[in-house]
Design an enzyme around this catalytic site. Structure first.
Site, short mmCIF file in Angstrom:
data_model
loop_
_atom_site.label_atom_id
_atom_site.label_comp_id
_atom_site.label_asym_id
_atom_site.label_seq_id
_atom_site.Cartn_x
_atom_site.Cartn_y
_atom_site.Cartn_z
N ASP A 390 4.48 -26.15 39.40
CA ASP A 390 5.35 -27.28 39.74
C ASP A 390 5.57 -28.14 38.50
OD1 ASP A 390 3.10 -28.82 39.42
OD2 ASP A 390 2.93 -29.43 41.51
N ASN A 398 11.87 -39.11 38.67
CA ASN A 398 12.79 -39.66 39.68
C ASN A 398 12.81 -41.18 39.62
OD1 ASN A 398 13.97 -37.43 40.95
ND2 ASN A 398 12.19 -37.09 42.25
N ASP A 407 17.09 -33.91 40.12
CA ASP A 407 17.75 -32.66 40.52
C ASP A 407 18.07 -31.81 39.29
OD1 ASP A 407 17.61 -33.43 43.14
OD2 ASP A 407 19.71 -34.10 43.27
N GLU A 433 9.19 -29.82 44.28
CA GLU A 433 9.25 -29.52 42.84
C GLU A 433 8.37 -28.33 42.50
OE1 GLU A 433 5.88 -32.59 43.06
OE2 GLU A 433 7.68 -32.08 44.18
#
Length: 513
Positions: A390, A398, A407, A433
């Site tokens: 991940d 974010n 994204d 993620e």
């Protein structure tokens, strides 16, 4: 003293007018149920003007009164024949635009103007005078040049309408033939009466056409009562053929193209009138790249074909059906093309939603689990390994740069990974993620090496987005599948190895024991 014969004639003409007026009122009342109600209303309205004008002309006492009512007659009579033709065209399924209808009325309008102004040019009537041999005041005329044009146009309109209707007789079902016969008579009787009138065969030169309208109006009313003329109208077969959304090609017994509808022209770009008579066997390879199936002549065909179009690749479902004669023998074939392009695109979109992640375009969790179980079933053929990883500090990305940047980070991870993995390696977005890669026929050292290559590439490939340079790294857990181990157990071991990488400082690869 009144002439009894003239009185009877005027009564018949007036009766014609009343019957036509009834038809006008009926078409007005049923205008929402009649396909061409307004045209028929105009048709009967102009007939009423003509017939009642003629009745008043017959009742006139002076030449001036006769001239006046003749002008009134020509406000209706020239238009009636043309409007009757338009009614017939609409009855048999032909489209008549407003522009075409107005153009068809140009000569009748000129005739009306010529009659109104005849005293100035005498192009319609060279002269108009009272007959010496008539028992009551009746006019006779010497025709001018425009009268010939008007007469030819009126006769031509009636004749054309009659021919169009007669040609429909054989193809019209018996249930509609009474309607058709009524319409034929409605054109044939006035045309015949006008011909007799032009030959000068009527008593005292009286116009017999208004009398014939008593018969035609009666037939119309009878047909309305018996077969619901105007409210139930047969649809012409060619109108159905041309209005079909499906493309249709008609083939003869030798599979040569003999007809096609408008819809198929938009489906097959090179289809034009020049292909009539061409064998479908010659055309089909141009579209599909293969020969038209031989077995179609007996069993029929239903398959899907694809070929390029201006919008991309178009998909069509092709169906065939044999055309039989009354004896049951095959005389041809219908080839029907149904556009399923949008349907196929929707199916592809639904497939992607079911199997692929909407953002990154790689497998989603559900599809990976299905692929992973298949790999386990075939694990006897060699070692299988799995990489789970991940994005480090994804929440911070974010929170700092926004979800759009987050994204972009996910897509950045995918683009870097795709440099190293092969098509036979199932690659999926496993969670928010979190990503997973399955390696068929790869032992643990090989999987660790691949994970290390991806990790290093990510560390060296900072992401640039909207003026920001964002470092994107990942932590990895790598595991080799053991005998008789479930997929859930394998993923738990990989997750434990991933957790170890995070605990040891992130941006590293840990192999499970």
């Amino acid at each position: 003293m009144a002439n009894p014969q003239l009185t009877a004639y005027i009564s018949l003409v007036t009766t014609s007018g009343v019957l036509i007026l009834v038809l006008f009122i009926y078409s007005f009342v049923k205008r929402k149920q009649t396909p061409f109600a307004y045209t028929f209303m105009l048709f009967t309205f102009t007939q009423c003007i003509y017939v009642f004008g003629h009745a008043f002309e017959l009742a006139s006492n002076t030449l001036e009164q006769i001239k006046h009512w003749t002008m009134v007659e020509y406000a209706g009579m020239p238009f009636a024949a043309v409007l009757g033709l338009i009614v017939i065209l609409k009855y048999i399924g032909r489209t008549v635009s407003l522009r075409t209808g107005l153009l068809m009325c140009v000569i009748p309008f000129i005739s009306f103007l010529m009659v109104l102004t005849n005293d100035y040019h005498h192009l319609f009537y060279k002269s108009m005078y009272l007959r010496a041999d008539a028992p009551s005041p009746m006019a006779d005329v010497s025709i001018g040049q425009w009268y010939i044009v008007h007469g030819a146009y009126t006769f031509g309109s009636l004749f054309t309408a009659t021919v169009l209707l007669i040609r429909r007789w054989r193809s019209t079902k018996k249930a509609y033939r009474f309607q058709l016969a009524t319409l034929i008579i409605s054109q044939l009787l006035p045309m015949s009466a006008a011909f007799v009138y032009l030959l000068g065969l009527t008593p005292y030169g009286m116009d017999p056409v208004p009398i014939t309208m008593c018969v035609t109006a009666s037939l119309f009313i009878w047909s309305i009562a018996a077969s619901r003329l105007l409210t139930i109208v047969p649809i012409a077969k060619e109108s159905i053929f041309e209005s079909m959304r499906e493309g249709v090609i008609v083939l003869d017994a030798n599979r040569r193209i003999i007809d096609y509808n408008q819809a198929v022209k938009g489906m097959i770009p090179f289809l034009h009138s020049g292909v009539i008579g061409t064998s479908l066997d010659d055309m089909w390879p141009q579209l599909t790249g293969r020969s038209f199936p031989e077995h179609v002549s007996m069993d029929g065909l239903e398959e899907e074909v694809h070929w390029p179009s201006a919008e991309g690749i178009s998909s069509y479902q092709v169906r065939t059906s044999l055309v039989m004669n009354k004896g049951g023998d095959a005389i041809g074939m219908l080839l029907m093309l149904i556009d399923v392009t949008e349907q196929r695109m929707l199916q592809e979109q639904l497939k992607k939603l079911a199997y692929y992640d909407g953002l990154t375009g790689i497998y989603n969790r559900t599809q990976f689990l299905a692929e992973g179980k298949t790999l386990l079933e075939n694990a006897d053929s060699g070692p299988v390994s799995l990489i789970l990883f991940d994005i480090d500090h994804f929440k911070q990305i974010n929170d700092t740069y926004g979800h759009e940047t987050g994204d972009q980070a996910l897509m950045h991870i995918v683009s870097v990974c795709q440099r190293f993995i092969h098509p036979d390696m199932p690659f999926a977005r496993y969670g928010g993620e979190e990503f997973v890669i399955a390696l068929p026929s790869a032992a643990l050292p090989e999987a660790v090496k691949l994970a290390e290559n991806i990790r290093a590439a990510l560390q060296q490939s900072a992401m640039h987005f909207k003026g920001n340079t964002v470092a994107v790294t990942s932590s990895f857990g790598v595991v080799q599948i053991s005998d008789n181990e479930s997929l859930e157990a394998i993923l738990r071991r990989a997750d434990e190895a991933l957790y170890t990488s995070k605990k040891d400082g992130r941006n590293r690869v840990t192999a499970a024991a």
